[in-house]
Design an enzyme around this catalytic site. Structure first.
Site: not given
Ligand SMILES: Nc1nc2c(c(=O)[nH]1)N[C@H]1C(S)=C(S)[C@@H](COP(=O)(O)OP(=O)(O)OC[C@H]3O[C@@H](n4cnc5c(=O)[nH]c(N)nc54)[C@H](O)[C@@H]3O)O[C@H]1N2
Ligand SMILES: Nc1nc2c(c(=O)[nH]1)N[C@H]1C(S)=C(S)[C@@H](COP(=O)(O)OP(=O)(O)OC[C@H]3O[C@@H](n4cnc5c(=O)[nH]c(N)nc54)[C@H](O)[C@@H]3O)O[C@H]1N2
Ligand code: SF4
Ligand code: SF4
Ligand code: SF4
Ligand code: SF4
Ligand code: SF4
Ligand SMILES: [Mo]
Lengths: 289, 983, 211
Positions: B19, B22, B27, B55, B57
């Site tokens: 990912c 962020c 992750c 999460c 996002k």
């Protein structure tokens, strides 16, 4: 909770309908009001129709209304059945009156019973433990409110029809009705003073950070001096005015029209205001969401 | 470049990926692709580093990728700057040609240094501005979010131990978990929320050092609720407790820090040349006592210590050259002799240094590799370097002087923060400070041979103008308690052969390197902050914006921004004015943003589900994987590196030195990026030292001879889909898989691609000698870098702390500005300025909040949900009151980087709530130049119709239309995904 | 009998909101409406403390339909659209619903709302479409703190499971979370509806009363 106008209309007119039927039945049992019966019947019918229409406004899928008979424990189902029962009563009265006959006492008794049951059902719909403001006292209120509304309606009709005997009885009813209404309001107030809400102290809902979270410490305070005060006091004042009118009109049978007009207006006002108050106070037990 | 669907021949797939919702954590996630469309993102349970975390996002990334407001085409402005730009679509050719023309013109007129680059945080494929563009444009001027984020920790640790030793191996579950100035349960900073919660829940003791009750901090056993900006004082108070109670690791302190080195007040500083990050040299100048100070012709690299054991050793036949004094030789590059890295007469063997056992941390995940834990090696011969006392020694001029170990100075510095003083500064009761420090320092399991765990010191400690000194205090504290490179300790950056993180994707380009010294010399801000020239990574953002506005020291007229955001550091109003005054500004982005409202050209870029990139955990989690392209970018959007390569080509700048392949494509880059992953044994060196005489042997297959395990990127990705995330401990058993690498030599083993980031980029690189990457080869309590660069400021030579410049002790300011503001607590649904236009995010957090103690709120007549003005002499903003008992009555917490995509005026309403308007443009950390983003005084008052524009406490655009401030605003629904206009 | 429900370990819940978005990602919940909200309770002064900072405590409370055993919302529903399904969950048959919203009024927690487009009432379904496939509710599988667990109350706490670990094994609640006692198990205030969801909060004061 915001005032639900369709439901206010519905309950108002259900109370009116039942009140008219109740008053008619009592007059009938007293052997009075023969010439009022047809007008009253029509009024009750129209009132029920308006109420029903109001209720429909509340439904998002009224075309599925027949599903509404699906679940007997549900207040709405009971109300629906009640409406049907009232419709049957209407038809029965209609048939009897069209035949030029006297309304049998049994029918009057049945009518009275149906009206009371319908009022109980209506109140019962709002009997939700989730909303402490809507307890049993609400049933008491609806019954009382029907008394007042029925009384002033009958007062109006008897003056329209110039039936002084009925007028006298109606003024009597109005007197009783407004006292009962005031008593029901007192009962309601006491009931509210005993309610409890879950208290979480400070809390925050991320999705509505721009509104202050609701805390209900005391419904009574909201009623008497908070957001509900306007509705509460005005509603009581209206009921008191209705009572004063009835007392004053007692000796003016035959010339009670001005009192009647005031009484009708304040009775309706009191009824609406108190209903708005119900919603204002209709907080859920848990206010986090 | 095909999508994984095409490569795998499957239109409906679950793609394992890394990912970048962020970029603070790697992750492992699964992108669920259905009929070629990404429909959902979920956690990848197989990813041990993130535990299946996914999460808000990340999950909302599908709303970002398919957002109706994504940029699809290059555009140029048609209206003057400061107005709504009137964007007009142009072709890529026109856009790139305009950029080249303007850059060349400005360069010809003012020199390359007149072009600045800007990069944000952790968009690893945007870090060209650091690694390539500077070189290509011949500019030393580079505004980086790194300056305010993690950079200070990296800077400080590079100074005193090793690049990024601030990173802690949380995933091996320390017994005592210290969250200091960070809340990774929300920020997922280097460790995912899941890991954080798990570690904190299972730790024997959990300590939160935070002025606010933090989301996981609510469960802490000790809550050190310090006043914002007093972290250094508290860290030194802990140090004091630990020293006083003798809870430090005696052997480590003596052997691996410069604590026993001797300070001599009577000598002139002297030293030796040593190499800095970019490979150029500087001269260490120190008053630490060296052989060259006591004998003519002595080595300046040999640092003397007093041996408490010298007499006993003498009896055993081991005699020191200088009697009671013995030395450690820091001649890491073998300039004088080859004993560098070793003690006088030392016996050492690399294989012996590895002897030990499998680590045995509790609560590891199934299949998680423990790692190899070498036993601490005692001194051989058994010297006992003195930490305490005062000694006499004769200098080479015959004068006898007194010398004291560094430790005595450190002890004295720590003692300045005795419990009473610390209580007064931090506001934490003395007994609580003592209890927490003791809980941290006192080993729960002494038989483990190492401390209770590292300290996860995070962002907040960098924002009160004590950035560098605070981080040094932590680095030292972790060291002396025996938590450096131990299980659950501070371990530094993950070491793996495939990495996209540290230098950014395109750093793999063989043509890339830092600009030459004569270019670097011109770096803006280096005069004001002398250590910047030693550090050499960023120019000072404050000085840069000032230079744009004033032409001082020289004109800066153009800017290339690839993922940076002017609101993130320095005073935003100043930065905004600077942006408006540039001659030429090009911005690469996915969106219209406040900053690119001032651009001349904007270029559309790809979203993370639309690109391929090698990935490894940046922190100490030790994971290796990939970001995998799942769908094609919309319309004409391009992958950032592609755009930079295009620019390079158009500017005739050579990308690689391979004839015929000067401008390779992305596929070539990707294939190239995985070449060092191999089954061959990677190179390493073993040392054998007998009685001080070292010999070495090299092992393994040299870099350019290894057989890559996978021939192409696609093969690597296929293996990744099959295998899932790799553990660096398995791939690099000798390096990442082994603890105490300062003992085994692996700490200095970066003999591969990362060379550039290592302290010793010169001959010492990859020498596998024991020790650290500092001028003294020890973890430096006494910083020779600081001493050399700030000879006049003795306070800074050791860790130190001062009041934040505009805090409560700033003269009389407190009268007008009674509350101390801290800022920047992470908002779970946003990444800084990102995601404000994603419906799933905005509906959950519609407005910026100011957290305020209910008592204080009552004083100001403020209720939950009220808009509140927050003001300093530098600016004022509005945020919404959140009554929060978790902050002290005189502290408030503000959110940062707010803007309102729904506002169409130039700047998209950043002026309404963006917090860095409140800061003093000149308040900075004296070393790294880091902005004063927290711990400053403000005043507040309720926003009312009377004191708000448009008679509305809610911020409104120029038409008087309020911003979206409730989650039922119908404008949110206009932002739902659209699938048109992609192919 | 089956009574599927969710237990949340409140000490592990950190208000990350992942569950709120997760629900949206699989259930097509309109923007501005929620099947699962995470409310912050407190910080409130702790009983027996100074009454002030720093003697405060807060926790996060994910609230969705509690799939009550004696659900008022079902009792008041005139159409039987709201009903108790075989697995003990409370579901709305959208085909039957007339949108009278009495169910919404009767829920003590305010978790039901009228879907403005479909004109029927909706709420958390416990991801019945996923449960039926043997999958986890999305808010359980994506929970940031591994705080959420799903199981059958009738089968006891041992039946509660959550996300999968790195070896592909499903985590079992009682093995995974920190120990807790019966007195740590709480419910949202019950007005006779008997919520089936539970919350575990150790060492701290549960606000709102237990009963
Ligand atoms: N959702 C989300 N996640 C993010 C980001 C984001 O914007 N959104 N940003 C990412 C980035 S770039 C970074 S750097 C990280 C940062 O992540 P973290 O390092 O976790 O930092 P913050 O969340 O800023 O602050 C953490 C805590 O510091 C406390 N604090 C405030 N002032 C002080 C002080 O003076 N001293 C101490 N000791 N504590 C203080 C705050 O109360 C807060 O609880 O988060 C990353 N993760
Ligand atoms: N007051 C206060 N201020 C702070 C902080 C604080 O705690 N308090 N925290 C600070 C910290 S830690 C940091 S790291 C900074 C963050 O500072 P920045 O990284 O400068 O800020 P972002 O807001 O994340 O802006 C990044 C921009 O990059 C764009 N972008 C995203 N992905 C890509 C991509 O792949 N390619 C390209 N070309 N562009 C992309 C985004 O749309 C956005 O416009 O903020 C800092 N500011
Ligand atoms: S924390 Fe960052 S990397 Fe992890 S899932 Fe969220 S956005 Fe993605
Ligand atoms: S929580 Fe509310 S909606 Fe859900 S079952 Fe209980 S009463 Fe019904
Ligand atoms: S809104 Fe639908 S589900 Fe709710 S009570 Fe009415 S008919 Fe039943
Ligand atoms: S169980 Fe499913 S429907 Fe219910 S809140 Fe969780 S994700 Fe939403
Ligand atoms: S996802 Fe889990 S930890 Fe996060 S808010 Fe929801 S329940 Fe709490
Ligand atoms: Mo950051």
């Amino acid at each position: 909770m915001e005032a639900q106008w369709p439901l206010i209309i519905f309950t108002l007119f259900v109370c009116l309908t039942c009140g008219i039927f109740g008053a008619m039945s009592i007059l009938t049992l007293k052997g009075q009001g023969r010439q009022l019966q047809f007008t009253s019947l029509i009024s009750a019918t129209v009132s029920l129709a308006i109420g029903g229409f109001g209720a429909f406004l509340h439904l998002e899928h009224w075309e599925r209304i027949f599903n509404g008979f699906g679940h007997i424990t549900s207040g709405i189902t009971q109300e629906l059945i009640g409406c049907v029962a009232l419709a049957v009563i209407i038809v029965a009265w209609f048939v009897v009156l069209r035949g030029g006959k006297e309304i049998p006492k049994a029918l009057a008794w049945i009518t009275l019973a149906v009206a009371v049951l319908m009022l109980v059902a209506t109140g019962h719909s709002y009997l939700m433990p989730a909303r402490p403001a809507w307890g049993i006292a609400l049933i008491v209120f609806y019954v009382a409110n029907a008394c007042l509304l029925g009384a002033v309606a009958m007062w109006l009709i008897s003056i329209m029809k110039k039936d002084e005997a009925s007028e006298g009885s109606s003024i009597q009813f109005a007197l009783v009705g407004s006292v009962v209404q005031l008593a029901a309001m007192a009962v309601y107030t006491i009931a509210c003073s005993m309610t409890k809400f879950a208290d979480f102290g400070f809390y925050a809902d991320p999705t509505s950070m721009t509104t202050a979270p609701t805390h209900v410490d005391s419904l009574l305070a909201i009623m008497v001096s908070g957001d509900g005060a306007l509705m509460f006091w005005c509603s009581i004042a209206c009921a008191v005015v209705a009572l004063v009118c009835a007392i004053a009109a007692k000796k003016k049978v035959g010339a009670s029209k001005p009192y009647m007009i005031i009484a009708v207006i304040v009775a309706i006002a009191s009824s609406i205001l108190f209903r708005v108050l119900f919603y204002q106070l209709g907080f859920a037990m848990v206010l986090l969401y | 470049e095909d999508t994984y669907s095409v490569v795998s021949g499957n239109d409906t797939v679950e793609v394992k990926s890394c990912c970048r919702g962020c970029g603070k954590m790697e992750c492992g996630v699964k992108v669920i692709v259905q009929n070629g469309r990404a429909i959902r993102i979920e956690g990848d349970e197989g990813a041990f580093q993130s535990m299946g975390n996914c999460c808000t996002k990340s999950q909302s990334s599908v709303q970002a990728a398919y957002h109706p407001d994504r940029l699809h085409y290059p555009m140029k402005r048609t209206n003057p700057k400061g107005e709504e730009p009137g964007w007009q679509r142009i072709s890529w050719d026109e856009a790139m040609q305009t950029i080249v023309d303007n850059f060349l013109e400005i360069k010809a007129k003012h020199g390359g240094e007149a072009i600045a680059c800007q990069v944000g945080t952790s968009r690893i494929w945007c870090m060209h501005s650091e690694s390539i563009l500077k070189n290509m444009l011949e500019t030393p001027n580079n505004v980086e979010a790194w300056q305010i984020c993690k950079g200070p920790r990296h800077f400080a640790t590079t100074m005193v131990s090793q690049f990024a030793m601030s990173w802690m191996e949380t995933i091996t579950r320390p017994r005592v978990y210290v969250q200091w100035g960070g809340a990774s349960e929300l920020s997922n900073y280097d460790d995912s929320c899941r890991t954080t919660v798990d570690v904190a829940s299972r730790a024997d003791i959990h300590i939160s050092c935070d002025p606010r009750m933090a989301n996981m901090g609510k469960e802490a056993d000790y809550w050190q609720h310090l006043r914002p900006g007093t972290d250094g004082a508290l860290a030194l108070a802990w140090t004091n407790v630990i020293i006083e109670k003798k809870l430090y690791d005696d052997l480590y302190v003596k052997k691996w820090t410069n604590a026993p080195f001797l300070v001599c007040e009577d000598i002139e500083p002297s030293g030796f040349p040593t190499v800095r990050t970019d490979g150029s040299y500087w001269d260490v100048q120190t008053i630490l006592l060296k052989e060259s100070d006591i004998v003519e012709g002595g080595s300046p690299y040999k640092f003397l210590v007093y041996d408490n054991n010298w007499e006993k050793l003498k009896d055993e036949g081991v005699e020191h050259q200088y009697g009671a004094f013995t030395w450690f030789n820091a001649d890491q590059e073998g300039n004088i002799d080859d004993t560098g890295g070793f003690w006088e007469g030392e016996n050492y063997d690399s294989e012996k240094a590895r002897e030990g056992r499998e680590a045995s941390q509790d609560h590891l995940l199934p299949g998680q590799t423990q790692g190899w834990l070498p036993d601490p090696m005692p001194f051989d011969p058994a010297i006992d370097p003195a930490l305490e006392g005062e000694f006499e020694i004769e200098l080479k001029d015959g004068k006898t002087v007194k010398v004291k170990p560094v430790w005595e100075y450190y002890k004295a510095r720590a003692a300045e923060y005795d419990l009473a003083t610390a209580e007064e500064i931090t506001g934490i009761p003395a007994s609580e400070i003592e209890a927490a420090a003791t809980a941290y320092g006192d080993r729960l399991d002494p038989s483990s041979g190492y401390g209770n765990g590292g300290i996860q010191y995070m962002l907040a400690v960098e924002h009160g103008c004590n950035a560098i000194q605070n981080c040094r205090a932590f680095d030292n504290l972790v060291g002396i308690t025996g938590n450096m490179d131990t299980p659950g300790g501070n371990r530094g950056p993950t070491i793996v052969p495939i990495d996209g993180d540290l230098q950014g994707f395109s750093a793999w380009a063989p043509g890339a390197s830092t600009p030459p010294a004569e270019v670097n010399e011109k770096q803006i801000g280096a005069k004001k902050f002398p250590l910047l020239s030693w550090w050499q990574y960023w120019c000072d953002s404050h000085s840069l914006w000032t230079a744009v506005l004033t032409n001082d020291p020289y004109p800066v007229r153009a800017l290339w921004n690839e993922s940076g955001n002017f609101m993130s550091q320095s005073n935003s109003t100043t930065a905004w004015e600077a942006l408006l005054s540039l001659d030429f500004f090009v911005d690469l982005n996915l969106w219209h943003t406040p900053q690119n409202d001032t651009a001349d050209i904007i270029l559309p870029v790809a979203h993370w589900i639309e690109l391929n990139s090698p990935r490894a955990s940046q922190g100490s989690a030790g994971a290796m994987g990939a970001t995998v392209k799942c769908v094609q970018p919309p319309a004409e959007a391009k992958y950032d590196p592609e755009i930079v390569m295009d620019l390079a080509k158009r500017m005739n700048w050579q990308w690689t030195s391979e004839p015929g392949n000067e401008w390779p494509d992305i596929n070539w880059q990707l294939d190239d990026s995985i070449k060092l992953l191999t089954d061959d044994e990677l190179t390493y060196t073993t040392w054998h030292v007998e009685n001080g005489v070292p010999t070495f042997e090299r092992h393994g297959v040299p870099m350019d001879e290894v057989t890559p395990k996978y021939k192409t990127w696609d093969e690597y990705v296929a293996a990744f889909q099959e295998h899932g995330w790799w553990q660096a401990k398995d791939i690099e058993p000798r390096n990442w898989g082994t603890y105490r690498r300062y003992q085994t030599g692996a700490m200095r083993a970066r003999d591969r691609v990362w060379a550039r980031l290592d302290y010793t980029a010169g001959k010492g690189i990859g020498d596998w000698k024991p020790g650290w990457f500092t001028p003294t080869m020890k973890q430096e309590i006494w910083s020779t870098v600081m001493e050399t660069h700030h000879p006049e400021n003795r306070d800074w030579w050791l860790p130190s702390w001062v009041e934040p410049p505009h805090g409560p002790k700033d003269g009389d300011r407190i009268k007008e500005y009674p509350l101390t503001a801290t800022t920047g607590r992470r908002i779970p649904v946003y990444f800084h300025s990102e995601h404000r236009q994603l419906p799933w995010c905005r509906e959950l957090w519609p407005v910026p909040r100011v957290e305020i103690n209910p008592k204080t709120a009552a004083e100001y007549g403020i209720e939950q949900g009220d808009w509140v003005w927050i003001e300093t002499e530098w600016g004022k903003i509005r945020e919404v009151a959140d009554l929060y008992y978790g902050v002290k009555e005189d502290v408030i917490n503000l959110e940062h980087t707010w803007w309102y995509p729904e506002v169409k005026d130039a700047g998209h309403g950043w002026q309404f709530s963006q917090v860095n308007q409140l800061i003093d443009h000149d308040a900075q950390d004296p070393h790294s130049g880091t902005s004063n983003l927290r711990a400053y005084q403000v005043k507040i008052y309720k926003a009312t119709p009377d004191n708000s524009p448009y008679g509305n406490p809610v911020p409104c655009d120029s038409n008087g239309t309020p911003i979206i401030h409730t989650s039922d605003d119908p404008r949110l629904k206009e932002w739902l995904p659209t699938y048109e206009g992609r192919e | 009998m089956t009574q599927m429900s969710i237990i949340t370990d409140v000490n592990r819940c950190v208000g990350c909101l992942a569950c709120s978005v997760a629900c949206k990602a699989v259930n097509n919940v309109p923007i501005g409406n929620y099947w699962n909200k995470v409310v912050r309770v407190g910080p409130n002064p702790i009983p027996g403390g100074s009454g002030d900072f720093p003697d405060v405590y807060m926790y996060f409370l994910p609230i969705s339909c509690q799939h009550c055993e004696n659900p008022e919302c079902v009792k008041v529903c005139p159409t039987e659209a709201s009903h108790i399904a075989e697995d003990g969950t409370v579901q709305v048959d959208k085909e039957k619903c007339i949108g009278c919203q009495f169910c919404a009024m009767s829920c003590p927690y305010g978790v039901r709302y009228l879907n403005e487009e479909e004109k029927v009432v909706e709420k958390c379904t416990l991801c019945e479409q996923k449960l039926n496939q043997g999958e986890l509710p999305q808010c359980v599988s994506q929970c940031g703190g591994n705080a959420r667990w799903v199981g059958d109350m009738e089968q006891g706490l041992d039946s509660f499971v959550g996300s999968f670990d790195s070896a592909g094994e499903q985590r079992k609640m009682v093995e995974f979370i920190e120990p807790f006692s019966d007195s740590d198990m709480h419910k949202l205030p019950d007005v006779g509806n008997k919520p089936s969801f539970s919350y575990i909060l150790r060492d701290h004061h549960w606000e709102g009363g237990d009963e």
